[in-house]
Design a protein around this motif. Sequence first.
Motif, PDB file in Angstrom:
ATOM      1  N   GLY A 148       0.824  -1.201   0.000  1.00  0.00           N
ATOM      2  CA  GLY A 148       0.000   0.000   0.000  1.00  0.00           C
ATOM      3  C   GLY A 148       0.858   1.251   0.000  1.00  0.00           C
ATOM      4  N   HIS A 149       0.225   2.372  -0.326  1.00  0.00           N
ATOM      5  CA  HIS A 149       0.927   3.655  -0.363  1.00  0.00           C
ATOM      6  C   HIS A 149      -0.027   4.717   0.143  1.00  0.00           C
ATOM      7  N   ILE A 150       0.407   5.466   1.143  1.00  0.00           N
ATOM      8  CA  ILE A 150      -0.386   6.548   1.713  1.00  0.00           C
ATOM      9  C   ILE A 150       0.260   7.880   1.360  1.00  0.00           C
ATOM     10  N   PHE A 151      -0.535   8.766   0.764  1.00  0.00           N
ATOM     11  CA  PHE A 151      -0.092  10.131   0.469  1.00  0.00           C
ATOM     12  C   PHE A 151      -0.873  11.089   1.364  1.00  0.00           C
ATOM     13  N   ASN A 152      -0.171  11.872   2.153  1.00  0.00           N
ATOM     14  CA  ASN A 152      -0.805  12.903   2.962  1.00  0.00           C
ATOM     15  C   ASN A 152      -0.450  14.269   2.378  1.00  0.00           C
ATOM     16  N   ILE A 153      -1.460  15.021   1.977  1.00  0.00           N
ATOM     17  CA  ILE A 153      -1.217  16.327   1.375  1.00  0.00           C
ATOM     18  C   ILE A 153      -1.092  17.360   2.485  1.00  0.00           C
ATOM     19  N   SER A 154       0.133  17.762   2.750  1.00  0.00           N
ATOM     20  CA  SER A 154       0.428  18.758   3.766  1.00  0.00           C
ATOM     21  C   SER A 154       0.652  20.102   3.072  1.00  0.00           C
ATOM     22  N   SER A 155       1.661  20.840   3.479  1.00  0.00           N
ATOM     23  CA  SER A 155       1.944  22.158   2.909  1.00  0.00           C
ATOM     24  C   SER A 155       3.301  22.611   3.429  1.00  0.00           C
ATOM     25  N   ILE A 156       3.940  23.508   2.698  1.00  0.00           N
ATOM     26  CA  ILE A 156       5.165  24.109   3.236  1.00  0.00           C
ATOM     27  C   ILE A 156       4.844  24.901   4.505  1.00  0.00           C
ATOM     28  N   ALA A 157       3.562  25.255   4.673  1.00  0.00           N
ATOM     29  CA  ALA A 157       3.147  25.973   5.879  1.00  0.00           C
ATOM     30  C   ALA A 157       3.263  25.113   7.127  1.00  0.00           C
ATOM     31  N   GLY A 158       3.434  23.811   6.951  1.00  0.00           N
ATOM     32  CA  GLY A 158       3.603  22.927   8.089  1.00  0.00           C
ATOM     33  C   GLY A 158       4.983  22.991   8.700  1.00  0.00           C
ATOM     34  N   SER A 159       5.912  23.658   8.026  1.00  0.00           N
ATOM     35  CA  SER A 159       7.265  23.822   8.576  1.00  0.00           C
ATOM     36  C   SER A 159       7.782  25.250   8.424  1.00  0.00           C
ATOM     37  N   LYS A 189       5.883  -3.471   3.579  1.00  0.00           N
ATOM     38  CA  LYS A 189       6.150  -2.891   2.271  1.00  0.00           C
ATOM     39  C   LYS A 189       5.273  -1.655   2.001  1.00  0.00           C
ATOM     40  N   ILE A 190       4.624  -1.163   3.040  1.00  0.00           N
ATOM     41  CA  ILE A 190       3.777   0.031   2.907  1.00  0.00           C
ATOM     42  C   ILE A 190       4.655   1.280   2.848  1.00  0.00           C
ATOM     43  N   ARG A 191       4.309   2.184   1.945  1.00  0.00           N
ATOM     44  CA  ARG A 191       5.059   3.427   1.788  1.00  0.00           C
ATOM     45  C   ARG A 191       4.195   4.614   2.225  1.00  0.00           C
ATOM     46  N   VAL A 192       4.846   5.614   2.808  1.00  0.00           N
ATOM     47  CA  VAL A 192       4.143   6.826   3.252  1.00  0.00           C
ATOM     48  C   VAL A 192       4.881   8.034   2.698  1.00  0.00           C
ATOM     49  N   THR A 193       4.155   8.858   1.941  1.00  0.00           N
ATOM     50  CA  THR A 193       4.749  10.054   1.341  1.00  0.00           C
ATOM     51  C   THR A 193       4.007  11.294   1.817  1.00  0.00           C
ATOM     52  N   ASN A 194       4.744  12.241   2.363  1.00  0.00           N
ATOM     53  CA  ASN A 194       4.183  13.513   2.806  1.00  0.00           C
ATOM     54  C   ASN A 194       4.435  14.553   1.720  1.00  0.00           C
ATOM     55  N   VAL A 195       3.375  15.160   1.221  1.00  0.00           N
ATOM     56  CA  VAL A 195       3.459  16.079   0.086  1.00  0.00           C
ATOM     57  C   VAL A 195       3.253  17.507   0.583  1.00  0.00           C
ATOM     58  N   CYS A 196       4.261  18.359   0.373  1.00  0.00           N
ATOM     59  CA  CYS A 196       4.239  19.728   0.911  1.00  0.00           C
ATOM     60  C   CYS A 196       4.341  20.757  -0.215  1.00  0.00           C
ATOM     61  N   PRO A 197       3.236  21.150  -0.801  1.00  0.00           N
ATOM     62  CA  PRO A 197       3.280  22.160  -1.869  1.00  0.00           C
ATOM     63  C   PRO A 197       3.367  23.574  -1.328  1.00  0.00           C
ATOM     64  N   GLY A 198       3.878  24.458  -2.182  1.00  0.00           N
ATOM     65  CA  GLY A 198       3.820  25.887  -1.917  1.00  0.00           C
ATOM     66  C   GLY A 198       2.571  26.451  -2.578  1.00  0.00           C
ATOM     67  N   LEU A 199       2.718  27.579  -3.253  1.00  0.00           N
ATOM     68  CA  LEU A 199       1.570  28.217  -3.919  1.00  0.00           C
ATOM     69  C   LEU A 199       1.020  27.349  -5.044  1.00  0.00           C
ATOM     70  N   ASN A 213       9.618  31.039  -8.414  1.00  0.00           N
ATOM     71  CA  ASN A 213       9.941  32.305  -7.756  1.00  0.00           C
ATOM     72  C   ASN A 213       9.471  32.349  -6.300  1.00  0.00           C
ATOM     73  N   GLN A 214       9.330  31.175  -5.710  1.00  0.00           N
ATOM     74  CA  GLN A 214       8.963  31.086  -4.298  1.00  0.00           C
ATOM     75  C   GLN A 214      10.049  30.338  -3.547  1.00  0.00           C
ATOM     76  N   ALA A 215      10.492  30.891  -2.401  1.00  0.00           N
ATOM     77  CA  ALA A 215      11.522  30.249  -1.591  1.00  0.00           C
ATOM     78  C   ALA A 215      11.003  29.838  -0.211  1.00  0.00           C
ATOM     79  N   SER A 216       9.872  30.386   0.194  1.00  0.00           N
ATOM     80  CA  SER A 216       9.237  30.022   1.456  1.00  0.00           C
ATOM     81  C   SER A 216       7.805  30.541   1.403  1.00  0.00           C
ATOM     82  N   THR A 217       7.087  30.427   2.515  1.00  0.00           N
ATOM     83  CA  THR A 217       5.711  30.939   2.518  1.00  0.00           C
ATOM     84  C   THR A 217       5.656  32.442   2.271  1.00  0.00           C
ATOM     85  N   ARG A 218       6.714  33.156   2.668  1.00  0.00           N
ATOM     86  CA  ARG A 218       6.712  34.615   2.543  1.00  0.00           C
ATOM     87  C   ARG A 218       7.755  35.149   1.560  1.00  0.00           C
ATOM     88  N   ASP A 219       8.782  34.376   1.250  1.00  0.00           N
ATOM     89  CA  ASP A 219       9.830  34.835   0.329  1.00  0.00           C
ATOM     90  C   ASP A 219       9.424  34.509  -1.105  1.00  0.00           C
TER      91      ASP A 219
END
Length: 261
Positions: free
Chosen positions: A140-151, A182-192, A249-255
């Motif tokens: 199995g594979h679990i994808f959790n959609i997080s955000s760069i805002a989580g860090s 054999k289960i995989r877990v991927t945390n997905v952290c998008p910006g804008l 052109n994004q380096a962080s949540t504010r940059d």
Amino acid sequence: MFRKISNKIVLITGASSGIGESCAKMFYENGNHIILCGRRVDRLNKLKDQLVLNNAGGKVFACQVDVSSMDSIDKMFNELPEEMKAIDILVNNAGLSLGMDAVVDIDARNDLDSVIDTNVKGVFRLTRKILPGMIQRNSGHIFNISSIAGSMFYQNGSIYCASKAAVNAFSDIVRKEVVSTKIRVTNVCPGLVETEFSLVRFGGDSDKAKKPYIGIDPLTADDIADNIYYCASRPEHVQVTTIEVMANNQASTRDIYRDQV
């Protein structure tokens, strides 16, 4: 290198728009079976019809579900056809943000509960429901959609940032708890990512919703779906643990560099 995966059962929450909708299209077009979950059943059925029209060979099941409610999740699973209950890939995508208030001004009764119940409890509940079957099948594979805002925390984003920080921690813990499988877990952290996210955050105010994307070429929902499919299609012994992806052109949540307009 592109690797195609097919004939997998993929459950996607928040599938009625944005990243969830794009993931549904991406996985279905490559020959997988899709379970579309969301609150807006009219949109889910419309997407189901579009997918089936493409006739890529997979099955599609649309089900109204509110991930903030365990009763709603249980009802959804009871309604699933037996042949679609052995879920191979879970995409915990449902999530939202409400407002940009300082802590002192937050609506602690409504906004706080809505965001935490969806972004945090929803991920916990869906994973808890599906993980036992994955463990039993040892796949199995679990994808959790997080955000760069989580860090990368920012002022006036306390509830949302806290919720995504919780998703980051949860992803890491689940990965450690299934390390012998054999289960995989991927945390997905998008910006804008330009979706309906800002429209929801600003209560349907389209002018406010456009402002975060002015002067920058933001990511699209398809960009994130492409990254998710890439991770899912890696050889069985390869686990991409975290994706942090931002616009050029994004380096962080504010940059953020914005062209003058």
